[in-house]
Design an enzyme around this catalytic site. Structure first.
Site, mmCIF file in Angstrom:
data_model
loop_
_atom_site.group_PDB
_atom_site.id
_atom_site.type_symbol
_atom_site.label_atom_id
_atom_site.label_comp_id
_atom_site.label_asym_id
_atom_site.label_seq_id
_atom_site.Cartn_x
_atom_site.Cartn_y
_atom_site.Cartn_z
ATOM 1 N N TYR A 140 13.799 47.684 19.461
ATOM 2 C CA TYR A 140 12.783 46.892 19.185
ATOM 3 C C TYR A 140 13.163 46.326 17.760
ATOM 4 O O TYR A 140 12.281 45.802 16.895
ATOM 5 C CB TYR A 140 11.342 47.206 19.439
ATOM 6 C CG TYR A 140 11.007 47.363 20.781
ATOM 7 C CD1 TYR A 140 11.284 48.192 21.537
ATOM 8 C CD2 TYR A 140 10.379 46.345 21.273
ATOM 9 C CE1 TYR A 140 11.159 48.414 23.028
ATOM 10 C CE2 TYR A 140 9.917 46.433 22.546
ATOM 11 C CZ TYR A 140 10.270 47.455 23.445
ATOM 12 O OH TYR A 140 10.139 47.353 24.810
ATOM 13 N N VAL A 160 7.693 47.077 31.975
ATOM 14 C CA VAL A 160 6.215 46.813 31.839
ATOM 15 C C VAL A 160 5.800 48.405 30.869
ATOM 16 O O VAL A 160 6.259 49.280 31.101
ATOM 17 C CB VAL A 160 5.478 47.075 33.136
ATOM 18 C CG1 VAL A 160 4.081 47.122 33.157
ATOM 19 C CG2 VAL A 160 5.996 45.552 33.847
ATOM 20 N N HIS A 161 4.933 48.104 30.114
ATOM 21 C CA HIS A 161 4.645 49.154 29.039
ATOM 22 C C HIS A 161 3.364 50.128 29.614
ATOM 23 O O HIS A 161 2.468 50.176 29.152
ATOM 24 C CB HIS A 161 4.210 48.931 27.845
ATOM 25 C CG HIS A 161 5.407 48.064 27.088
ATOM 26 N ND1 HIS A 161 5.346 47.334 25.922
ATOM 27 C CD2 HIS A 161 6.634 47.917 27.583
ATOM 28 C CE1 HIS A 161 6.486 46.706 25.670
ATOM 29 N NE2 HIS A 161 7.367 47.135 26.494
ATOM 30 N N ASN A 163 15.483 43.368 27.758
ATOM 31 C CA ASN A 163 15.140 41.833 27.344
ATOM 32 C C ASN A 163 15.455 42.096 25.495
ATOM 33 O O ASN A 163 15.661 41.144 24.825
ATOM 34 C CB ASN A 163 14.212 41.189 27.687
ATOM 35 C CG ASN A 163 13.033 41.925 27.344
ATOM 36 O OD1 ASN A 163 12.685 42.930 27.997
ATOM 37 N ND2 ASN A 163 11.948 41.248 26.885
ATOM 38 N N ASP A 217 11.793 51.538 26.914
ATOM 39 C CA ASP A 217 10.871 50.938 26.256
ATOM 40 C C ASP A 217 10.579 52.009 24.896
ATOM 41 O O ASP A 217 9.314 51.788 24.543
ATOM 42 C CB ASP A 217 9.842 50.283 26.687
ATOM 43 C CG ASP A 217 10.190 49.269 27.763
ATOM 44 O OD1 ASP A 217 10.420 49.919 28.996
ATOM 45 O OD2 ASP A 217 10.203 48.130 27.695
ATOM 46 N N HIS A 247 4.011 40.999 33.408
ATOM 47 C CA HIS A 247 5.327 40.725 34.065
ATOM 48 C C HIS A 247 5.088 40.903 35.833
ATOM 49 O O HIS A 247 6.246 40.941 36.484
ATOM 50 C CB HIS A 247 6.436 41.665 33.574
ATOM 51 C CG HIS A 247 6.448 41.825 32.198
ATOM 52 N ND1 HIS A 247 6.978 40.563 31.544
ATOM 53 C CD2 HIS A 247 6.613 42.626 31.222
ATOM 54 C CE1 HIS A 247 7.203 40.885 30.172
ATOM 55 N NE2 HIS A 247 7.046 42.138 30.047
HETATM 56 FE FE FE2 Z 1 9.598 46.491 26.639
#
Ligand code: FE2
Length: 417
Positions: free
Chosen positions: A191, A295-296, A226, A161, A267
């Protein structure tokens, strides 16, 4: 220097067969770290920042990155983008610096996304490299991995991420200080899908230039998240993973990053169907690590399983299981969506350590029995190792134990608990 990146493959197997023996901050203590620090606002770095600089020279190759190219140790894939015209599709390479006596020809692709037109995206299977076309050539180098052997040492970086904010930059810089030799990337790359219209493609390009400082010098191994789907019917873009598939050359299966066992409110339980399908395989195969992003935040589980759960068993909760993997959530690379700071309270028994900060992990495989694992938090511009564990390879240690028992004519002890 022969290049043989597929020598990584057995190392993956080693990685998957590592088993937890002891933990430096172990016991049964569960830790919820309250440390929460967002060093900078979760906003993307402006496009004119020097981390996105376009290399000098007409049509100079940019967004250079490498990944391993096959399973048996004989290839890497070099990818790069020429922004203005097709340019050369050739990679020159050699064993000695400045002496490039071999070359290979790649494939080229481009695509449109709304009205954005990508540059020419080249992917080339080679052994060693200099990428070039006259005045616009640029040189890169990388180190080959050790020879395939159960005791071959190797250090993986684990990043998920990432995005392209100042926090992302901090994570990347810290990873580059860590001595990692290859990155396992856990999905959600640029992103760029946070943008609209032509800016989607523009932010893929800036991100490609951003990660080049590491990805052009060592393999990054990819899985998709995603944020790579980019289903944007309002812009007429309905082919899932369009940018990702054009840009990222990986011969391996991409799968959506999700979190089978994690106690973050964000999530929560979204990976349940995946857990139901795969968990018994993990346990029976003695898989040791499951890394996920999405999950961040950061979280490490104990070695637990929930494979006895079905509709009628009533065993709803995970239980300690020495054959089960450790689940690691490393979705804290630093993207513009910010941190996921809310965890289930109280902390579930299966959760060993959790903290909502930015950072990355390293997995140092030492030999067939030991690996050191660290999670490194970004802390006011410094890299601070916050969660450290020594993992022990259960597959090998069980084999060694059995051999030792056999040699001493002993029978294995059976414990029933
Ligand atoms: Fe993400």
């Amino acid at each position: 220097m022969a290049v043989s990146f597929a020598k990584l493959v057995p190392l993956f197997q080693i990685m998957l067969y590592l088993t937890l023996l002891l933990s430096l901050n172990n016991g049964t203590a569960r830790i919820t770290s309250r440390f929460i620090r967002t060093e900078w606002p979760s906003a993307d770095i402006p496009l004119h920042n020097k981390v996105f600089d376009i290399p000098k020279g007409h049509n100079a190759p940019q967004q250079v990155r490498i990944t391993q190219g096959d399973y048996d140790g004989k290839a890497v894939i070099i990818s790069w983008v020429t922004p203005n015209e097709l340019g050369s599709n050739r990679v020159q390479y050699g064993k000695l610096e400045k002496k490039y006596d071999s070359s290979a020809e790649g494939t080229v692709t481009n695509y449109t996304f709304y009205k954005y037109k990508s540059g020419y995206i080249h992917h080339c299977l080679v052994d060693d490299l200099e990428i070039g076309d006259g005045d616009s050539s640029r040189e890169f180098w990388f180190q080959t991995p050790p020879k395939i052997h159960p005791d071959a040492p190797y250090t993986f970086g684990i990043i998920g991420d990432l995005g392209q904010t100042y926090n992302s930059l901090s994570t990347l810089k810290h990873y580059m200080q860590s001595g990692g030799q290859s990155v396992l990337f856990l999905g959600d790359l640029s992103y760029a899908d946070r943008y609209e219209y032509n800016d989607v493609g523009i932010r893929w390009d800036s991100w490609g230039r951003f990660i080049e400082q590491s990805a052009a010098y060592q393999p990054w191994i990819w899985s998709a998240g995603n944020h790579e789907i980019e289903f944007m019917p309002n812009m007429g873009e309905v082919i899932p993973f369009k940018s990702y598939l054009h840009r990222i050359a990986t011969p391996y299966t991409a799968s959506k990053s999700t979190n089978p066992l994690c106690s973050n409110v964000v999530h929560y339980m979204e990976g349940e169907s995946m857990r139901a399908v795969f968990e018994s395989w993990f346990v029976h195969s003695r898989v040791d690590f499951i890394f996920a992003g999405h999950v961040h935040a950061y979280e490490r589980s104990y070695r637990i399983s929930n494979i006895h759960y079905n509709f009628t068993s009533g065993d709803r909760y995970p239980v300690p299981d020495k054959s089960a993997p450790v689940y690691l959530t490393v979705g804290d690379g630093g993207n513009q969506e910010g941190l996921a700071g809310r965890f289930l309270d109280p902390q579930p028994n299966y959760s060993a350590f959790r903290e909502a900060s930015y950072g990355h992990s390293t997995l140092e495989i030492k030999n067939r029995t030991h690996a050191f694992y660290h999670w490194n938090r970004n802390d006011d511009g410094n890299k601070v190792t916050t969660d450290s564990v020594v993992f022990h390879n259960q597959y090998w240690s069980n084999n060694l134990r059995r051999r030792k028992l056999k040699k001493n004519h002993l029978k294995p002890r059976v414990e029933v608990r």
